[in-house]
Design a protein around this motif. Structure first.
Motif, PDB file in Angstrom:
ATOM      1  N   ILE A  44     -24.745   9.264  62.086  1.00  9.72           N
ATOM      2  CA  ILE A  44     -24.096  10.242  62.978  1.00  9.72           C
ATOM      3  C   ILE A  44     -23.460  11.015  62.092  1.00  9.72           C
ATOM      4  O   ILE A  44     -23.166  12.375  62.272  1.00  9.72           O
ATOM      5  CB  ILE A  44     -23.505   9.371  63.963  1.00  9.72           C
ATOM      6  CG1 ILE A  44     -24.611   8.948  64.936  1.00  9.72           C
ATOM      7  CG2 ILE A  44     -22.778  10.363  65.057  1.00  9.72           C
ATOM      8  CD1 ILE A  44     -24.271   7.810  65.933  1.00  9.72           C
ATOM      9  N   ALA A  45     -22.269  10.385  61.442  1.00 13.35           N
ATOM     10  CA  ALA A  45     -21.331  11.194  60.867  1.00 13.35           C
ATOM     11  C   ALA A  45     -21.813  12.089  59.688  1.00 13.35           C
ATOM     12  O   ALA A  45     -21.337  13.119  59.704  1.00 13.35           O
ATOM     13  CB  ALA A  45     -20.381  10.196  60.034  1.00 13.35           C
ATOM     14  N   ALA A  46     -22.676  11.623  59.150  1.00  9.70           N
ATOM     15  CA  ALA A  46     -23.631  12.537  58.202  1.00  9.70           C
ATOM     16  C   ALA A  46     -24.243  14.035  58.765  1.00  9.70           C
ATOM     17  O   ALA A  46     -24.310  14.922  58.425  1.00  9.70           O
ATOM     18  CB  ALA A  46     -24.569  11.911  57.313  1.00  9.70           C
ATOM     19  N   ILE A  47     -24.777  13.595  60.046  1.00  8.46           N
ATOM     20  CA  ILE A  47     -25.455  14.626  60.573  1.00  8.46           C
ATOM     21  C   ILE A  47     -24.277  15.481  61.248  1.00  8.46           C
ATOM     22  O   ILE A  47     -24.455  16.755  61.033  1.00  8.46           O
ATOM     23  CB  ILE A  47     -26.344  14.228  61.766  1.00  8.46           C
ATOM     24  CG1 ILE A  47     -27.594  13.490  61.239  1.00  8.46           C
ATOM     25  CG2 ILE A  47     -26.767  15.382  62.757  1.00  8.46           C
ATOM     26  CD1 ILE A  47     -28.406  12.805  62.492  1.00  8.46           C
ATOM     27  N   ARG A  51     -24.195  19.518  60.490  1.00 10.36           N
ATOM     28  CA  ARG A  51     -24.800  20.250  61.603  1.00 10.36           C
ATOM     29  C   ARG A  51     -23.487  20.077  62.573  1.00 10.36           C
ATOM     30  O   ARG A  51     -23.757  19.646  63.852  1.00 10.36           O
ATOM     31  CB  ARG A  51     -25.919  19.736  62.258  1.00 10.36           C
ATOM     32  CG  ARG A  51     -27.357  20.121  61.329  1.00 10.36           C
ATOM     33  CD  ARG A  51     -27.542  21.546  61.247  1.00 10.36           C
ATOM     34  NE  ARG A  51     -27.534  22.567  62.371  1.00 10.36           N
ATOM     35  CZ  ARG A  51     -28.677  22.393  63.422  1.00 10.36           C
ATOM     36  NH1 ARG A  51     -29.794  21.874  63.156  1.00 10.36           N
ATOM     37  NH2 ARG A  51     -28.515  23.289  64.373  1.00 10.36           N
ATOM     38  N   PRO A  52     -22.232  20.568  62.251  1.00  9.90           N
ATOM     39  CA  PRO A  52     -21.308  20.700  63.214  1.00  9.90           C
ATOM     40  C   PRO A  52     -21.616  21.286  64.608  1.00  9.90           C
ATOM     41  O   PRO A  52     -20.713  20.992  65.739  1.00  9.90           O
ATOM     42  CB  PRO A  52     -19.965  21.260  62.645  1.00  9.90           C
ATOM     43  CG  PRO A  52     -20.626  21.964  61.522  1.00  9.90           C
ATOM     44  CD  PRO A  52     -21.919  21.363  61.105  1.00  9.90           C
ATOM     45  N   ASP A  53     -22.341  22.315  64.742  1.00  5.60           N
ATOM     46  CA  ASP A  53     -22.825  22.889  65.835  1.00  5.60           C
ATOM     47  C   ASP A  53     -23.524  22.093  66.924  1.00  5.60           C
ATOM     48  O   ASP A  53     -23.575  22.555  68.161  1.00  5.60           O
ATOM     49  CB  ASP A  53     -23.697  24.248  65.303  1.00  5.60           C
ATOM     50  CG  ASP A  53     -24.949  23.611  64.511  1.00  5.60           C
ATOM     51  OD1 ASP A  53     -24.842  22.870  63.618  1.00  5.60           O
ATOM     52  OD2 ASP A  53     -25.963  24.137  65.200  1.00  5.60           O
ATOM     53  N   ALA A  57     -22.526  14.170  71.603  1.00  4.34           N
ATOM     54  CA  ALA A  57     -23.469  13.138  72.511  1.00  4.34           C
ATOM     55  C   ALA A  57     -24.791  13.315  72.074  1.00  4.34           C
ATOM     56  O   ALA A  57     -25.393  12.454  72.264  1.00  4.34           O
ATOM     57  CB  ALA A  57     -23.139  13.655  73.938  1.00  4.34           C
ATOM     58  N   ARG A  58     -25.275  14.261  71.940  1.00  8.70           N
ATOM     59  CA  ARG A  58     -26.605  14.588  71.586  1.00  8.70           C
ATOM     60  C   ARG A  58     -26.965  13.974  70.271  1.00  8.70           C
ATOM     61  O   ARG A  58     -28.227  13.260  70.133  1.00  8.70           O
ATOM     62  CB  ARG A  58     -27.081  16.076  71.631  1.00  8.70           C
ATOM     63  CG  ARG A  58     -28.496  16.276  71.362  1.00  8.70           C
ATOM     64  CD  ARG A  58     -29.493  16.389  72.520  1.00  8.70           C
ATOM     65  NE  ARG A  58     -30.778  16.781  72.089  1.00  8.70           N
ATOM     66  CZ  ARG A  58     -31.393  17.757  72.032  1.00  8.70           C
ATOM     67  NH1 ARG A  58     -30.675  18.939  72.442  1.00  8.70           N
ATOM     68  NH2 ARG A  58     -32.578  17.751  71.778  1.00  8.70           N
ATOM     69  N   VAL A  59     -26.141  14.124  69.274  1.00  4.77           N
ATOM     70  CA  VAL A  59     -26.583  13.417  68.033  1.00  4.77           C
ATOM     71  C   VAL A  59     -26.510  12.311  68.005  1.00  4.77           C
ATOM     72  O   VAL A  59     -27.358  11.310  67.534  1.00  4.77           O
ATOM     73  CB  VAL A  59     -25.389  14.099  66.936  1.00  4.77           C
ATOM     74  CG1 VAL A  59     -25.243  13.214  65.640  1.00  4.77           C
ATOM     75  CG2 VAL A  59     -25.672  15.500  66.858  1.00  4.77           C
ATOM     76  N   ARG A  60     -25.578  11.551  68.795  1.00  2.00           N
ATOM     77  CA  ARG A  60     -25.292  10.194  68.771  1.00  2.00           C
ATOM     78  C   ARG A  60     -26.462   9.666  69.544  1.00  2.00           C
ATOM     79  O   ARG A  60     -27.349   8.477  69.043  1.00  2.00           O
ATOM     80  CB  ARG A  60     -24.000   9.773  69.570  1.00  2.00           C
ATOM     81  CG  ARG A  60     -24.041   8.285  69.938  1.00  2.00           C
ATOM     82  CD  ARG A  60     -22.768   7.842  70.853  1.00  2.00           C
ATOM     83  NE  ARG A  60     -21.697   7.867  69.787  1.00  2.00           N
ATOM     84  CZ  ARG A  60     -21.309   7.312  68.953  1.00  2.00           C
ATOM     85  NH1 ARG A  60     -21.755   5.919  68.550  1.00  2.00           N
ATOM     86  NH2 ARG A  60     -20.215   7.555  68.231  1.00  2.00           N
TER      87      ARG A  60
END
Length: 84
Positions: A44-47, A51-53, A57-60
Motif C-alpha cells: 500500500i505504501a509503495a502504491i 500514485r499519490p493521486d 481507501a481505494r488503494v487499501r
C-alpha cells in the motif's frame, strides 16, 4: 507459475490448479514487489508513493483484495496471515 506480459500488465497462470489471473499495470507492480517478502502495508505504501493521486481507501481495499485473491487462487503463499 507462468508469467506472461500483456502490454503493461501480466497474465499469471498456475499450471497446478489451471487458474489464471490478469493483472493491470498497478497490480503487476504489486506482483513484482512480491519477489521479496512484502506485507500488505508495504505494498500500500509503495502504491501511494508512485500514485499519490489515488484515494487512500481505494488503494487499501484494492490491495487487500488482491493479496486475498492471489492467496485464494494459490498464486502466493503468505508466511503468516495477512495483516495491515
Amino acid at each position: 507459475m507462468e508469467i506472461h506480459r500483456l502490454g503493461t500488465g501480466l497474465l499469471l497462470i498456475n499450471p497446478a490448479s489451471g487458474r489464471s489471473r490478469r493483472l493491470d499495470a498497478l497490480h503487476a507492480f504489486v506482483w513484482y514487489l512480491l519477489k521479496d517478502p512484502t506485507t500488505v502495508s508495504e505494498a500500500i505504501a509503495a502504491i501511494r508513493h508512485i500514485r499519490p493521486d489515488l484515494a487512500p481507501a481505494r488503494v487499501r481495499s484494492d490491495t487487500e483484495r488482491l493479496f486475498h485473491e492471489l492467496h485464494t487462487e494459490r498464486m502466493i503463499v503468505p508466511d503468516k496471515p495477512f495483516s495491515v
